[in-house]
Design a protein around this motif. Structure first.
Motif, PDB file in Angstrom:
ATOM      1  N   ASN A  92       0.852  -1.204   0.000  1.00 57.94           N
ATOM      2  CA  ASN A  92       0.000   0.000   0.000  1.00 57.94           C
ATOM      3  C   ASN A  92       0.877   1.239   0.000  1.00 57.94           C
ATOM      4  O   ASN A  92       2.109   1.134   0.067  1.00 57.94           O
ATOM      5  CB  ASN A  92      -0.943  -0.002   1.218  1.00 57.94           C
ATOM      6  CG  ASN A  92      -0.206  -0.258   2.515  1.00 57.94           C
ATOM      7  OD1 ASN A  92       0.691   0.481   2.863  1.00 57.94           O
ATOM      8  ND2 ASN A  92      -0.577  -1.327   3.208  1.00 57.94           N
ATOM      9  N   GLY A  93       0.260   2.409  -0.064  1.00 60.05           N
ATOM     10  CA  GLY A  93       1.027   3.655  -0.129  1.00 60.05           C
ATOM     11  C   GLY A  93       1.828   3.913   1.135  1.00 60.05           C
ATOM     12  O   GLY A  93       2.952   4.425   1.080  1.00 60.05           O
ATOM     13  N   THR A  94       1.236   3.561   2.291  1.00 58.88           N
ATOM     14  CA  THR A  94       1.948   3.747   3.550  1.00 58.88           C
ATOM     15  C   THR A  94       3.224   2.908   3.547  1.00 58.88           C
ATOM     16  O   THR A  94       4.292   3.380   3.946  1.00 58.88           O
ATOM     17  CB  THR A  94       1.048   3.336   4.741  1.00 58.88           C
ATOM     18  OG1 THR A  94      -0.210   4.014   4.611  1.00 58.88           O
ATOM     19  CG2 THR A  94       1.669   3.707   6.056  1.00 58.88           C
ATOM     20  N   THR A 118      -2.173  17.163   4.134  1.00 59.04           N
ATOM     21  CA  THR A 118      -2.012  15.863   3.486  1.00 59.04           C
ATOM     22  C   THR A 118      -2.728  14.808   4.301  1.00 59.04           C
ATOM     23  O   THR A 118      -3.225  15.088   5.389  1.00 59.04           O
ATOM     24  CB  THR A 118      -0.515  15.491   3.342  1.00 59.04           C
ATOM     25  OG1 THR A 118      -0.393  14.192   2.719  1.00 59.04           O
ATOM     26  CG2 THR A 118       0.180  15.424   4.700  1.00 59.04           C
ATOM     27  N   THR A 122       1.317  10.257   5.460  1.00 51.17           N
ATOM     28  CA  THR A 122       2.589  10.931   5.163  1.00 51.17           C
ATOM     29  C   THR A 122       3.398  11.140   6.441  1.00 51.17           C
ATOM     30  O   THR A 122       4.602  10.876   6.486  1.00 51.17           O
ATOM     31  CB  THR A 122       2.340  12.304   4.488  1.00 51.17           C
ATOM     32  OG1 THR A 122       1.386  12.149   3.436  1.00 51.17           O
ATOM     33  CG2 THR A 122       3.618  12.895   3.930  1.00 51.17           C
ATOM     34  N   VAL A 164       4.164  16.496  -0.918  1.00 50.41           N
ATOM     35  CA  VAL A 164       3.007  15.713  -1.349  1.00 50.41           C
ATOM     36  C   VAL A 164       2.372  16.449  -2.520  1.00 50.41           C
ATOM     37  O   VAL A 164       2.242  17.675  -2.481  1.00 50.41           O
ATOM     38  CB  VAL A 164       1.986  15.591  -0.197  1.00 50.41           C
ATOM     39  CG1 VAL A 164       0.768  14.795  -0.631  1.00 50.41           C
ATOM     40  CG2 VAL A 164       2.634  14.946   1.033  1.00 50.41           C
ATOM     41  N   ASP A 190       5.682  12.188  -2.349  1.00 50.27           N
ATOM     42  CA  ASP A 190       4.456  11.458  -2.036  1.00 50.27           C
ATOM     43  C   ASP A 190       3.474  11.743  -3.177  1.00 50.27           C
ATOM     44  O   ASP A 190       2.799  12.769  -3.205  1.00 50.27           O
ATOM     45  CB  ASP A 190       3.887  11.898  -0.692  1.00 50.27           C
ATOM     46  CG  ASP A 190       2.635  11.106  -0.300  1.00 50.27           C
ATOM     47  OD1 ASP A 190       1.987  10.551  -1.200  1.00 50.27           O
ATOM     48  OD2 ASP A 190       2.308  11.057   0.900  1.00 50.27           O
ATOM     49  N   CYS A 192       1.023   9.746  -3.938  1.00 51.29           N
ATOM     50  CA  CYS A 192      -0.065   8.786  -3.693  1.00 51.29           C
ATOM     51  C   CYS A 192      -1.398   9.222  -4.299  1.00 51.29           C
ATOM     52  O   CYS A 192      -2.298   8.411  -4.476  1.00 51.29           O
ATOM     53  CB  CYS A 192      -0.218   8.542  -2.195  1.00 51.29           C
ATOM     54  SG  CYS A 192       1.082   7.467  -1.542  1.00 51.29           S
ATOM     55  N   GLN A 193      -1.529  10.525  -4.603  1.00 51.97           N
ATOM     56  CA  GLN A 193      -2.771  11.016  -5.219  1.00 51.97           C
ATOM     57  C   GLN A 193      -2.524  11.494  -6.648  1.00 51.97           C
ATOM     58  O   GLN A 193      -3.414  12.095  -7.251  1.00 51.97           O
ATOM     59  CB  GLN A 193      -3.318  12.199  -4.401  1.00 51.97           C
ATOM     60  CG  GLN A 193      -3.588  11.854  -2.948  1.00 51.97           C
ATOM     61  CD  GLN A 193      -4.175  13.017  -2.155  1.00 51.97           C
ATOM     62  OE1 GLN A 193      -4.376  14.116  -2.679  1.00 51.97           O
ATOM     63  NE2 GLN A 193      -4.462  12.779  -0.888  1.00 51.97           N
ATOM     64  N   SER A 214      -0.068   5.172  -4.110  1.00 57.23           N
ATOM     65  CA  SER A 214      -1.055   4.335  -3.431  1.00 57.23           C
ATOM     66  C   SER A 214      -2.066   3.867  -4.464  1.00 57.23           C
ATOM     67  O   SER A 214      -2.447   4.622  -5.352  1.00 57.23           O
ATOM     68  CB  SER A 214      -1.777   5.137  -2.348  1.00 57.23           C
ATOM     69  OG  SER A 214      -2.939   4.441  -1.930  1.00 57.23           O
ATOM     70  N   GLN A 216      -4.876   2.361  -3.183  1.00 56.37           N
ATOM     71  CA  GLN A 216      -5.986   2.113  -2.260  1.00 56.37           C
ATOM     72  C   GLN A 216      -7.299   2.424  -2.984  1.00 56.37           C
ATOM     73  O   GLN A 216      -7.317   3.150  -3.981  1.00 56.37           O
ATOM     74  CB  GLN A 216      -5.751   2.984  -1.011  1.00 56.37           C
ATOM     75  CG  GLN A 216      -6.794   2.898   0.085  1.00 56.37           C
ATOM     76  CD  GLN A 216      -7.888   3.915  -0.119  1.00 56.37           C
ATOM     77  OE1 GLN A 216      -7.721   4.861  -0.854  1.00 56.37           O
ATOM     78  NE2 GLN A 216      -9.016   3.687   0.537  1.00 56.37           N
ATOM     79  N   LYS A 219      -8.253   5.718  -4.748  1.00 55.48           N
ATOM     80  CA  LYS A 219      -7.276   6.378  -5.612  1.00 55.48           C
ATOM     81  C   LYS A 219      -7.590   6.190  -7.104  1.00 55.48           C
ATOM     82  O   LYS A 219      -8.330   5.292  -7.481  1.00 55.48           O
ATOM     83  CB  LYS A 219      -5.864   5.879  -5.296  1.00 55.48           C
ATOM     84  CG  LYS A 219      -5.464   6.083  -3.829  1.00 55.48           C
ATOM     85  CD  LYS A 219      -5.309   7.550  -3.433  1.00 55.48           C
ATOM     86  CE  LYS A 219      -5.456   7.821  -1.951  1.00 55.48           C
ATOM     87  NZ  LYS A 219      -4.278   7.542  -1.144  1.00 55.48           N
TER      88      LYS A 219
END
Ligand SMILES: *Cc1c(COP(=O)(O)O)cnc(C)c1O
Length: 434
Positions: A92-94, A118, A122, A164, A190, A192-193, A214, A216, A219
């Motif tokens: 996952n992104g984390t 964010t 993060t 981010v 980051d 992730c988005q 990410s 998830q 997303k």
């Protein structure tokens, strides 16, 4: 058409308009007819190809990437699409952030520069390293980290700059990369988005030392859970790959380890789903861009609504979120919470977005924990908290309004209704205040 007939027709039309005005013009929150009753497009998009690919993995019995083909194929495809040398898929992104911070050797006693605007992951990733997230205030026009303020926050402890790309729009990478290069501090993006977002025609996540994604469920590229780490460095890739595979060496031998690590591997099911979803990601991204541009052209005409601006270097916005600032004064003092409620009643669900992360009680709690107190002195921690105010971000968090990416996957009419609802709420703000 005779005179009498025409008069009758006109009269009927006028009566119709008046009737619509009476019922449709009243705010839906006060019992009027909502601007929109249809649902916005649902997410995820599921097609036959997803089902076929999923069943193929199921029946193959090869569900783990070791011995499988799909995760590896996804990594190669995503790296090629982004112009990155390496892609490492993770759980996952984390996990991508944790793997990257470990790879960059961010550890106890270090500081990492982060934005306060964010998702909590993060800063959780930073705190999990027993390192301090140092918050740099937000630029209210773009909603991104204010890159002009980063340098002032660098100390001899700063080990990484972690911008981010909030909402899918790139942070000011020219400035961020320049500050990083000047102080020899790696930049970890980051992203992730920000799937397919671009900075000067290069995909974000490929400009810093490393970049994280990410996948998830919410997303723009989705395998329920999932993540990836991008880098152009062979060394960093090798360390990250080992870390995510329990510290195994290059050849992944079963019981031979070269470092500590964790199991953060992606499954073949997720790998295959991602490959299939990739077939749509480009078209979906284009559609969001087109719809967002049309929406912005309408919303910016409404006093009190200010869509987030893009930095000059942005050549593509991934639009995970459509963000704008809401100024209550232009809506007769109607509080944002009431605006959100009124919009939802009109059939336009929107959210107030993030709360200030630097003020999250978890930051105090974690930095007061035993591990942190062993690494940082009382004075250092006190100074840390004194430095951590972000007044511009505080205000932004009170004014922000978000629409989600799926709302941008429909047609023009959807965009028109979003703007219409906002105009309607503004027109009746006095009624809504009562
Ligand atoms: C979603 C997200 C993450 C975390 O990703 P997960 O896959 O949920 O672990 C990290 N950072 C940002 C900005 C995100 O939006």
């Amino acid at each position: 058409m005779g005179d009498v007939t025409r008069r009758t027709a006109l009269g009927a039309a006028a009566a119709g308009v008046a009737a619509a005005a009476v019922s449709g013009d009243k705010p839906a929150l006060l019992g009027g007819v909502p601007v929109r009753s249809d649902k916005f497009p649902s997410w995820p998009v599921i097609r036959d190809n997803d089902e076929r690919a999923w069943m193929k993995v199921l029946k193959s019995g090869r569900w783990n990437r070791m011995g499988g083909t799909e995760v590896r194929r996804f990594e190669e495809t995503w790296a090629r699409m982004l112009g990155a040398k390496h892609c490492l898929a993770v759980a996952n992104g984390t996990s991508a952030l944790i793997t990257a911070l470990n790879t960059l050797e961010v550890g106890p006693g270090d500081e990492v520069i982060v934005p306060p605007y964010t998702f909590v992951a993060t800063i959780n990733a930073v705190l999990l390293q027993n390192a301090l997230p140092v918050f740099v205030d937000t630029d209210p026009d773009t909603f991104q980290i204010d890159a002009r303020k980063i340098e002032a926050s660098i100390t001899e402890r700063t080990r990484c700059i972690l911008p981010v790309h909030v909402g899918g729009a790139p942070a000011d990478l020219d400035r961020i990369l320049a500050v990083g290069a000047k102080h020899k501090i790696p930049v970890l993006e980051d992203a992730c988005q920000a799937h397919l977002a671009e900075w000067r025609h290069k995909k974000v996540s490929t400009l810093g030392a490393m970049g994280c994604f990410s996948f998830q469920a919410s997303k723009n590229l989705n395998s329920g859970e999932g993540g990836a780490l991008m880098t152009s460095s062979d060394e960093l890739y090798e360390v990250a790959s080992s870390f995510h595979n329990n510290g195994r060496g290059k050849n992944g031998g079963s019981f031979s380890y070269v470092r500590n690590g964790a199991n953060l591997r992606l499954t073949e099911f997720q790998g295959t789903l991602l490959l299939e979803q990739l077939e749509r990601v480009e078209a979906q991204s284009k559609m969001r861009e087109e719809n967002a541009a049309y929406l912005t052209s309408m919303l910016r005409e409404i006093p009190g609504i200010t869509p987030a601006k893009l930095h000059d270097g942005c050549t593509r916005n991934a639009l995970h979120l459509y963000m704008f600032r809401y100024e209550a004064a232009q809506f007769g003092g109607l509080p944002r919470a009431k605006f959100l409620k009124a919009m939802a009643a009109e059939g336009i669900p929107c959210s107030g977005g993030y709360t200030p992360l630097n003020k999250e009680p978890l930051v105090r709690t974690v930095t007061a924990s035993r591990g942190f107190r062993r690494v940082f002195s009382e004075r250092e921690l006190r100074q840390y908290h004194e430095r951590n105010s972000c007044p511009v971000n505080d205000r932004l968090c009170e004014e922000a309004v978000w629409l989600t990416q799926t709302m941008l996957l429909g047609g023009k009419r959807d965009m028109e209704q979003i703007a219409e609802a906002a105009r309607k709420v503004q027109k009746h703000s006095a009624l809504l205040m009562a």
